[in-house]
Structure formats: C-alpha cells, structure tokens
Scaffold this motif. Structure first.
Motif, short mmCIF file in Angstrom:
data_model
loop_
_atom_site.label_atom_id
_atom_site.label_comp_id
_atom_site.label_asym_id
_atom_site.label_seq_id
_atom_site.Cartn_x
_atom_site.Cartn_y
_atom_site.Cartn_z
N GLN A 1 -5.68 -2.51 -1.44
CA GLN A 1 -6.55 -2.87 -1.58
C GLN A 1 -6.14 -3.65 -0.12
N ASN A 2 -5.69 -3.89 0.13
CA ASN A 2 -5.60 -4.43 1.86
C ASN A 2 -5.30 -3.69 2.90
N GLY A 3 -5.73 -2.62 2.89
CA GLY A 3 -5.91 -1.13 3.69
C GLY A 3 -5.13 -0.64 4.13
N ASN A 4 -3.83 -0.53 3.00
CA ASN A 4 -2.82 -0.50 3.97
C ASN A 4 -2.76 0.98 3.69
N ILE A 5 -1.83 2.22 3.84
CA ILE A 5 -1.93 3.63 3.41
C ILE A 5 -0.73 3.60 2.94
N LEU A 6 -0.61 4.31 2.45
CA LEU A 6 0.99 4.57 1.23
C LEU A 6 0.83 5.90 0.50
N LEU A 7 2.49 6.69 1.84
CA LEU A 7 2.50 7.43 0.85
C LEU A 7 2.63 7.84 -0.44
N THR A 8 2.43 8.50 -1.40
CA THR A 8 2.51 9.12 -2.97
C THR A 8 3.77 9.47 -2.55
N GLU A 9 4.63 10.00 -4.10
CA GLU A 9 6.08 10.74 -3.71
C GLU A 9 5.75 12.06 -3.20
N LEU A 10 5.19 12.78 -3.42
CA LEU A 10 4.44 13.75 -3.20
C LEU A 10 3.88 13.82 -1.59
N GLY A 11 3.63 12.94 -1.02
CA GLY A 11 3.38 12.56 0.43
C GLY A 11 4.21 12.38 0.70
N TYR A 12 5.24 11.33 0.40
CA TYR A 12 6.71 11.22 1.33
C TYR A 12 7.43 12.10 1.60
N LYS A 13 7.43 13.45 0.29
CA LYS A 13 8.36 14.26 0.37
C LYS A 13 7.96 15.42 1.91
N THR A 14 6.97 15.93 1.56
CA THR A 14 5.83 16.65 2.99
C THR A 14 5.93 15.51 4.29
N GLY B 1 6.55 -0.78 8.64
CA GLY B 1 7.26 -1.15 7.52
C GLY B 1 5.54 -0.98 6.66
N ARG B 2 4.32 -1.08 6.67
CA ARG B 2 3.10 -1.14 7.16
C ARG B 2 2.61 0.19 8.06
N VAL B 3 0.92 0.88 7.47
CA VAL B 3 0.10 1.11 7.94
C VAL B 3 -1.23 1.49 7.60
N ARG B 4 -2.00 0.87 8.25
CA ARG B 4 -3.14 0.83 8.39
C ARG B 4 -4.43 1.72 9.36
N SER B 5 -4.65 2.00 9.03
CA SER B 5 -6.30 2.88 9.94
C SER B 5 -6.33 2.97 11.14
N VAL B 6 -6.43 1.21 11.38
CA VAL B 6 -5.64 1.32 13.46
C VAL B 6 -4.96 1.45 13.25
N ASP B 7 -3.77 1.31 13.75
CA ASP B 7 -2.85 1.67 13.67
C ASP B 7 -2.20 3.43 13.49
N GLU C 1 2.89 13.22 9.00
CA GLU C 1 4.08 13.15 9.97
C GLU C 1 4.33 11.38 10.76
N ASN C 2 2.71 11.33 11.31
CA ASN C 2 2.61 10.06 11.84
C ASN C 2 2.38 8.21 10.83
N ILE C 3 1.95 8.92 9.60
CA ILE C 3 1.94 7.89 8.95
C ILE C 3 3.26 7.58 8.47
N LEU C 4 4.38 8.36 8.49
CA LEU C 4 5.88 8.73 7.86
C LEU C 4 6.76 7.63 9.14
N ILE C 5 6.45 7.80 10.45
CA ILE C 5 7.03 7.30 11.65
C ILE C 5 6.06 5.99 11.07
N LEU C 6 5.34 5.46 11.34
CA LEU C 6 5.22 4.55 11.09
C LEU C 6 5.31 3.54 9.77
#
Length: 127
Positions: A55-68, A20-26, A10-15
């Motif tokens: 590669q740049n460290g951004n965390i990206l939701l997969t299709e399954l991740g986004y749907k969930t 527009g992007r999410v890193r672990s530090v965010d 949920e927090n990854i989606l919100i961020l």
C-alpha cells in the motif's frame, strides 16, 4: 524469463538488502530507466507472482521472487569472482557476469560449478 526481468529482480534484491525497502523511484535510479518503464516491468513481475506492491508503494519480493532473484545474484557473484580470478578488471568482470549469467543455461552453470571445485570453494560457493 527474459534477461530484462532477471535484471529487475536482481536489482530489487540488491536494493532491498542495501536499504531495507525498494520503491519504483529507487529502482529507476539504480537501473537508469524511466519511471514509466519501471512501472510497467514491476507490474508484469507482479502479475507473474515474483513481487507484490505494498500500500505504501514499496516493492516486495514474494517467496518465488526472492528465490529467483537470489539464484540470479548468486550466479552473478560467482561469475564476477571467476572472471576477476582470471585477471579481468572488476568493473568489466561484473558487467560481463551480468550478461553471461543471463545467457547461460542452468545446466551450463551447474557444469561450471562441478568442474572448478577448488575455485568454487575458494570463491565461497557451494555445489
């Protein structure tokens, strides 16, 4: 999926939607957790197919991740609005919605949507 994993998604989606992007530090800042805790959780979610780490460290939701994540967030929003409509303070409503949303089954959530159709419509959700 446990409630902790749901919180991360949920927090990854919100961020992602906010920045527009999410890193672990965010994510660590948003959730108030240490970077090692975030790293472990992120890798577990990656192993389960919910996200990818670019590669740049951004965390990206997969299709399954986004749907969930979207389903989790929608449930949170619905319950928050429901509790606020009942007269609960917005901050308390959001906190309670987070806990309640993770605890109730999909069956119970769908029953709530069916049994409060006028409220569902007023809150802007679809059954």
């Amino acid at each position: 999926m446990n409630s902790s994993s749901k919180d991360y998604l949920e927090n990854i989606l919100i961020l992602t939607e906010r920045n527009g992007r999410v890193r672990s530090v965010d994510l660590a800042r948003q959730m108030g957790y240490s970077k090692p805790s975030i790293s472990r959780a992120v890798h577990l979610l990656e192993d389960d197919g919910y996200l990818e780490i670019a590669q740049n460290g951004n965390i990206l939701l997969t299709e399954l991740g986004y749907k969930t994540a979207n389903a989790i967030y929608e449930r949170h929003l619905f319950l928050s609005k429901l509790f606020i409509t009942l007269g609960v303070n917005p901050d308390t409503a959001s906190e309670d919605a987070g806990r309640t949303g993770h605890a109730i089954s999909e069956e119970t959530y769908q029953a709530m949507l069916r049994h409060v159709p006028q409220l569902v419509k007023e809150l802007g959700f679809e059954v």
